[in-house]
Structures are given as structure tokens and as C-alpha cells.
Scaffold this active site. Structure first.
Site, PDB file in Angstrom:
ATOM      1  CG  ASP A  17       4.376   0.112   1.023  1.00 11.99           C
ATOM      2  OD1 ASP A  17       3.478  -0.442   0.408  1.00 11.99           O
ATOM      3  OD2 ASP A  17       5.262   0.664   1.059  1.00 11.99           O
TER       4      ASP A  17
ATOM      5  CG  HIS B 133      -3.933  -5.530  -2.406  1.00 14.35           C
ATOM      6  ND1 HIS B 133      -2.872  -4.723  -2.011  1.00 14.35           N
ATOM      7  CD2 HIS B 133      -3.959  -5.163  -3.718  1.00 14.35           C
ATOM      8  CE1 HIS B 133      -2.319  -3.780  -3.035  1.00 14.35           C
ATOM      9  NE2 HIS B 133      -2.999  -4.153  -4.066  1.00 14.35           N
TER      10      HIS B 133
ATOM     11  CG  LEU C 117      -9.522  -0.605  18.246  1.00 16.13           C
ATOM     12  CD1 LEU C 117      -8.581   0.066  18.941  1.00 16.13           C
ATOM     13  CD2 LEU C 117      -9.102  -1.834  17.367  1.00 16.13           C
TER      14      LEU C 117
HETATM   15  C1  FPP Z   1       0.131  -1.172  -0.179  1.00 14.00           C
HETATM   16  O1  FPP Z   1       0.908  -2.229  -0.692  1.00 14.00           O
HETATM   17  C2  FPP Z   1      -1.082  -1.641   0.242  1.00 14.00           C
HETATM   18  C3  FPP Z   1      -2.445  -1.301  -0.246  1.00 14.00           C
HETATM   19  C4  FPP Z   1      -2.328  -0.372  -1.313  1.00 14.00           C
HETATM   20  C5  FPP Z   1      -3.763  -1.879   0.055  1.00 14.00           C
HETATM   21  C6  FPP Z   1      -4.051  -2.127   1.688  1.00 14.00           C
HETATM   22  C7  FPP Z   1      -5.114  -2.818   1.704  1.00 14.00           C
HETATM   23  C8  FPP Z   1      -5.256  -3.869   2.485  1.00 14.00           C
HETATM   24  C9  FPP Z   1      -4.064  -4.496   3.294  1.00 14.00           C
HETATM   25  C10 FPP Z   1      -6.686  -4.502   2.886  1.00 14.00           C
HETATM   26  C11 FPP Z   1      -7.260  -3.975   4.048  1.00 14.00           C
HETATM   27  C12 FPP Z   1      -8.805  -3.914   4.042  1.00 14.00           C
HETATM   28  C13 FPP Z   1      -9.136  -3.331   4.982  1.00 14.00           C
HETATM   29  C14 FPP Z   1     -10.812  -3.466   4.930  1.00 14.00           C
HETATM   30  C15 FPP Z   1      -8.604  -2.819   6.292  1.00 14.00           C
HETATM   31  P1  FPP Z   1       1.575  -2.000  -2.010  1.00 14.00           P
HETATM   32  O2  FPP Z   1       0.620  -2.739  -3.196  1.00 14.00           O
HETATM   33  O3  FPP Z   1       1.763  -0.823  -2.236  1.00 14.00           O
HETATM   34  O4  FPP Z   1       2.883  -3.052  -2.001  1.00 14.00           O
HETATM   35  P2  FPP Z   1       4.139  -2.728  -2.755  1.00 14.00           P
HETATM   36  O5  FPP Z   1       4.790  -1.407  -2.306  1.00 14.00           O
HETATM   37  O6  FPP Z   1       4.943  -3.864  -2.509  1.00 14.00           O
HETATM   38  O7  FPP Z   1       3.753  -2.859  -4.205  1.00 14.00           O
END
Ligand code: FPP
Length: 245
Positions: free
Chosen positions: A17, A34, A128
Site C-alpha cells: 500500500d 504503481h 520460491l
Molecule cells: C496500493 O496502493 C497498491 C495497488 C492497488 C497496486 C499494487 C501493485 C503493484 C505494486 C504492482 C505489482 C505488480 C505485480 C505484477 C506484482 P494505493 O494506490 O492504494 O496507494 P495509496 O493508498 O497511497 O493511494
């Protein structure tokens, strides 16, 4: 290296997050946040491989994330496609067995096909076990398990009394893996947010303010040290207490 092997979790689950806030702090698009989140994903895969963690499960897109604006959902789906194409050879070379958990039919046909190909390519790998949760919700998982067991009951292959915890767990998405013993959530919130509701029953919960794109080896080692310092009792009395009785 992190803590001693004896106190290493077998299975780590991570709620990644804070990408949006990371992007906002830099005045860039959320999609860039992201994308920056791929770097700690690589780091975690490498570190888990190196230290002998058996399984890593990452929450990449929740059932609820479909409610985000269409352009953000679109950029995340493109990122999953690109990441699969770009990383699969390296994951395979590291002997990672990659699997996706979640409601697959809600994904594009193209993404479903890429996921199936990646799973097939790495299926025999013995390194893994990496699970990426996409269109995943803990309640969805429990419901789909209940439905599949109900089908088995109605076609007569099992009796309702035969549904035990073990049998139920085998119908869930992480069947065959040990339950996660450490759950890490970045970005400051202290919630499970419909991640692995059944499987996190006894997990140690570690929360950090660090935003996911900034999550570095030192942060992972902090989480592992936290885990190593916990006394896990599974509802029993501490070993020292029962030994003294
Ligand atoms: C939450 O941050 C994150 C996500 C909804 C996306 C997570 C995806 C990735 C890190 C890419 C990983 C990819 C693979 C293939 C494993 P948020 O957008 O809710 O952040 P915020 O709370 O600050 O708005």
C-alpha cells in the site's frame, strides 16, 4: 542477511500500500507510483529466494479495486501485462513458481492467457512459490471454496460431515501452501482489508509507515526481525509455562 533461519517465516504475505501517496508526493501520476512498486517486488522475490522463505503472496489488486477510476484500473492491468512479459524469464531463471490467485474471469482474455502461460512455464520450478493476488478478496475466496465443496456434496462425492478445516483449506486459493506466518502491510494503515481472511488466522501482523515504492531491504529485515522476536503460541500456553507444570 536478516535473522537466523530458525526464526524465518515460511510464508510471507504482503499488502503493498502507498503507491498513490508516493506518486502524489512527487507530483506524478498514480500509475507512476504503481510502476515504481515493481522495484520492491523484485527485491522481495530476490531476498526471499536468497534466505529460503518458501512462499510469498502479494496483494496486487483487490476485488474492491475495480471501483477505482477506469484509467487507474486500466494502467494497473497494463502494468501486470508488461511486468509478466518483462519479468517472467528472470523469475523462471530464479526457479520461482509463479501463480495468480483471484477471480480470473473478471480479467481480460489477454491477461488471462498471459497468466496461464506464465504459470505453465514455471509450474515445475522448486524455488520460491510466488502468488500474486489479482481481483482477489478474502471473502470471495471463502465463498468460492464453499461453492466448490457444496458442489461436491450435491454430486455425492463427499458428505457434509467430511468438511473439516483441512478439507476447507484445500478448496481455498492457497491450497498446498503453509499459511502465511507473517503479514506485512506498508503505507501506514493497520487493516487486513479483505486479504487472506482464513489463512491469516495465526499470522504475525507487521505494519509500517513506509510507502510501498520505498520499501527496501532494510525494511524487509525490520519485518523479519519483528517476526523472529515474536513468541508464537497458536492459542496454547507458552512452552516455558507448560514445561514448568
Ligand atoms: C496500493 O496502493 C497498491 C495497488 C492497488 C497496486 C499494487 C501493485 C503493484 C505494486 C504492482 C505489482 C505488480 C505485480 C505484477 C506484482 P494505493 O494506490 O492504494 O496507494 P495509496 O493508498 O497511497 O493511494
Amino acid at each position: 542477511m536478516g535473522p537466523a533461519n530458525a526464526n524465518l517465516p515460511r510464508h510471507i504475505a504482503i499488502t503493498m500500500d502507498g503507491n498513490g501517496r508516493w506518486a502524489a508526493a512527487r507530483g506524478v501520476a498514480r500509475a507512476a507510483g504503481h510502476k515504481a512498486g515493481l522495484k520492491p517486488v523484485r527485491m522481495c522475490v530476490e531476498e526471499c529466494t536468497r534466505s529460503g522463505v518458501e512462499a510469498l503472496t502479494l496483494f496486487a489488486f483487490s476485488s474492491e479495486n475495480w471501483g477505482r477510476p477506469a484509467d487507474e484500473v486500466g494502467s494497473l492491468m497494463s502494468l501486470f501485462l508488461e511486468a509478466l512479459d518483462r519479468e517472467i524469464a528472470e523469475l523462471d531463471a530464479q526457479a520461482v513458481r509463479l501463480r495468480f490467485i483471484g477471480e480470473r474471469k473478471s480479467l481480460s482474455v489477454r491477461l488471462q492467457a498471459r497468466i496461464a502461460a506464465a504459470e505453465e512455464r514455471t509450474a515445475a520450478n522448486r524455488g520460491l512459490a510466488l502468488q500474486v493476488a489479482v481481483s482477489y478478496g478474502g471473502r470471495w475466496d471463502i465463498i468460492q471454496a464453499a461453492q466448490s465443496l457444496a458442489r461436491e456434496c450435491s454430486n455425492g462425492s463427499i458428505r457434509p460431515e467430511e468438511i473439516s478445516e483441512a478439507r476447507f483449506a484445500e478448496a481455498l486459493s492457497l491450497a498446498g501452501l503453509p499459511d502465511p506466518d507473517l503479514h506485512i502491510r506498508t503505507g501506514g494503515e493497520r487493516r487486513i482489508s479483505n486479504f487472506l481472511l482464513w489463512q491469516l488466522a495465526y499470522a504475525e501482523l507487521y505494519f509500517t509507515e513506509r510507502l510501498w515504492p520505498d520499501f527496501a531491504v532494510a525494511d524487509l529485515n525490520d519485518a523479519l526481525s519483528f517476526f523472529a522476536s515474536r513468541e508464537r503460541r497458536f492459542g496454547q500456553r507458552p512452552a516455558a509455562v507448560s514445561a514448568a507444570r
